[in-house]
Design a protein around this motif. Structure first.
Motif, mmCIF file in Angstrom:
data_model
loop_
_atom_site.group_PDB
_atom_site.id
_atom_site.type_symbol
_atom_site.label_atom_id
_atom_site.label_comp_id
_atom_site.label_asym_id
_atom_site.label_seq_id
_atom_site.Cartn_x
_atom_site.Cartn_y
_atom_site.Cartn_z
ATOM 1 N N SER A 166 -4.438 6.666 -0.155
ATOM 2 C CA SER A 166 -5.189 7.349 -1.168
ATOM 3 C C SER A 166 -5.774 6.564 -2.257
ATOM 4 C CB SER A 166 -4.196 8.836 -1.900
ATOM 5 O OG SER A 166 -3.592 8.160 -1.885
ATOM 6 N N GLU A 167 -4.459 5.457 -2.760
ATOM 7 C CA GLU A 167 -5.271 4.736 -3.428
ATOM 8 C C GLU A 167 -6.043 3.787 -3.684
ATOM 9 O OE1 GLU A 167 -1.753 3.430 -6.097
ATOM 10 O OE2 GLU A 167 -0.523 4.907 -5.567
ATOM 11 N N PHE A 168 -6.517 3.203 -1.698
ATOM 12 C CA PHE A 168 -7.194 2.213 -2.003
ATOM 13 C C PHE A 168 -8.507 2.499 -2.321
ATOM 14 C CE2 PHE A 168 -5.453 1.312 2.650
ATOM 15 C CZ PHE A 168 -3.608 0.860 1.941
ATOM 16 N N ALA B 53 5.469 -11.377 1.888
ATOM 17 C CA ALA B 53 4.345 -11.782 2.845
ATOM 18 C C ALA B 53 3.415 -10.179 2.442
ATOM 19 C CB ALA B 53 4.798 -12.468 4.415
ATOM 20 N N ALA B 54 2.112 -11.145 2.112
ATOM 21 C CA ALA B 54 1.538 -9.762 2.014
ATOM 22 C C ALA B 54 0.302 -9.859 3.085
ATOM 23 C CB ALA B 54 0.727 -9.406 1.298
ATOM 24 N N ASN B 55 0.264 -8.832 3.883
ATOM 25 C CA ASN B 55 -1.531 -8.938 5.044
ATOM 26 C C ASN B 55 -2.191 -7.958 4.706
ATOM 27 O OD1 ASN B 55 1.080 -8.978 6.992
ATOM 28 N ND2 ASN B 55 1.554 -7.128 7.258
ATOM 29 N N THR B 56 -2.254 -8.748 3.596
ATOM 30 C CA THR B 56 -4.071 -8.109 2.729
ATOM 31 C C THR B 56 -5.095 -9.454 2.700
ATOM 32 O OG1 THR B 56 -2.729 -9.594 0.398
ATOM 33 C CG2 THR B 56 -2.762 -6.241 0.581
ATOM 34 N N SER C 291 -4.007 -8.882 -3.574
ATOM 35 C CA SER C 291 -3.728 -8.161 -3.860
ATOM 36 C C SER C 291 -2.691 -6.267 -3.780
ATOM 37 C CB SER C 291 -4.708 -7.481 -2.580
ATOM 38 O OG SER C 291 -6.162 -8.126 -2.377
ATOM 39 N N LEU C 292 -2.000 -6.390 -3.166
ATOM 40 C CA LEU C 292 -0.897 -5.920 -4.178
ATOM 41 C C LEU C 292 -0.449 -5.766 -5.187
ATOM 42 C CD1 LEU C 292 2.114 -6.379 -0.983
ATOM 43 C CD2 LEU C 292 0.441 -4.994 -1.036
ATOM 44 N N LEU C 293 -0.468 -6.885 -6.031
ATOM 45 C CA LEU C 293 -0.606 -6.133 -7.494
ATOM 46 C C LEU C 293 -1.378 -5.316 -8.314
ATOM 47 C CD1 LEU C 293 -0.214 -10.156 -8.495
ATOM 48 C CD2 LEU C 293 1.781 -8.638 -8.178
ATOM 49 N N ASP C 294 -2.583 -5.474 -7.530
ATOM 50 C CA ASP C 294 -3.536 -4.319 -7.856
ATOM 51 C C ASP C 294 -3.041 -2.815 -7.759
ATOM 52 O OD1 ASP C 294 -5.350 -5.715 -8.249
ATOM 53 O OD2 ASP C 294 -6.368 -5.205 -6.661
#
Length: 169
Positions: free
Chosen positions: A90-92, A26-29, A34-37
């Motif tokens: 920091s990765e955003f 369950a992605a909160n994006t 997007s989490l696969l980035d």
């Protein structure tokens, strides 16, 4: 040595999928995939922290399915249910002016133009037309559209959002 990295919760592991170690996420994006980035995730549950690397992943409707390196069967995958998925802040990617990550808004104090504290941002909702701040405070729950008509200023340093919103709205 302490980890000074700021980790942001971006979802959680809902359950297993199939018999080869795949997991339902369950992605909160804003976008499901997007989490696969982010190839590495930190998983946290009950004080335990694991670092995992994505081997494969895909979006299926509004659900994300992933396979981690080293998790090769249903039983191993089942042990990861309920873990929160965290990504280093920091990765955003940098945001544009007047653009914010939901994760940065959650927890901010919301104050109206009269100086009354309406509460704290607990979550955001997507309505199709615009995002909506979900505020909880002493005046109950408030839902405020996150648009310039109502949101005047977002001060990241002071963790405050100023809104044009009355108590009786």
């Amino acid at each position: 040595m302490t980890d000074t990295q700021q980790w942001v919760a971006m979802g959680y592991i809902k359950g297993v999928f199939g018999v080869k170690g795949w997991l339902k996420i369950a992605a909160n994006t804003e976008y499901t995939d997007s989490l696969l980035d982010y190839p590495q995730w930190q998983l946290r549950k009950d004080g335990e922290i694991l670092t995992v690397t994505i081997e494969a992943g895909k979006a299926v409707g509004d659900e994300l399915q992933v396979k981690f390196e080293g998790i090769d069967d249903r039983n191993q995958a089942f042990l990861l249910r309920g873990y929160t998925i965290e990504i280093p802040r920091s990765e955003f990617a940098p945001t544009e002016e007047d653009e914010f990550y939901w994760a940065d808004l959650v927890g901010m104090t919301v104050v109206n133009q009269e100086g009354l504290t309406l509460g704290t941002v607990k979550n955001l909702m997507e309505t199709g037309a615009n995002d909506v701040l979900v505020i909880h405070g002493e005046y109950g729950q408030k839902l405020i559209p996150f648009v310039s008509q109502y949101v005047g200023n977002v001060d990241a340093d002071k963790q405050t959002i100023t809104v044009d919103w009355g108590l009786d709205y």
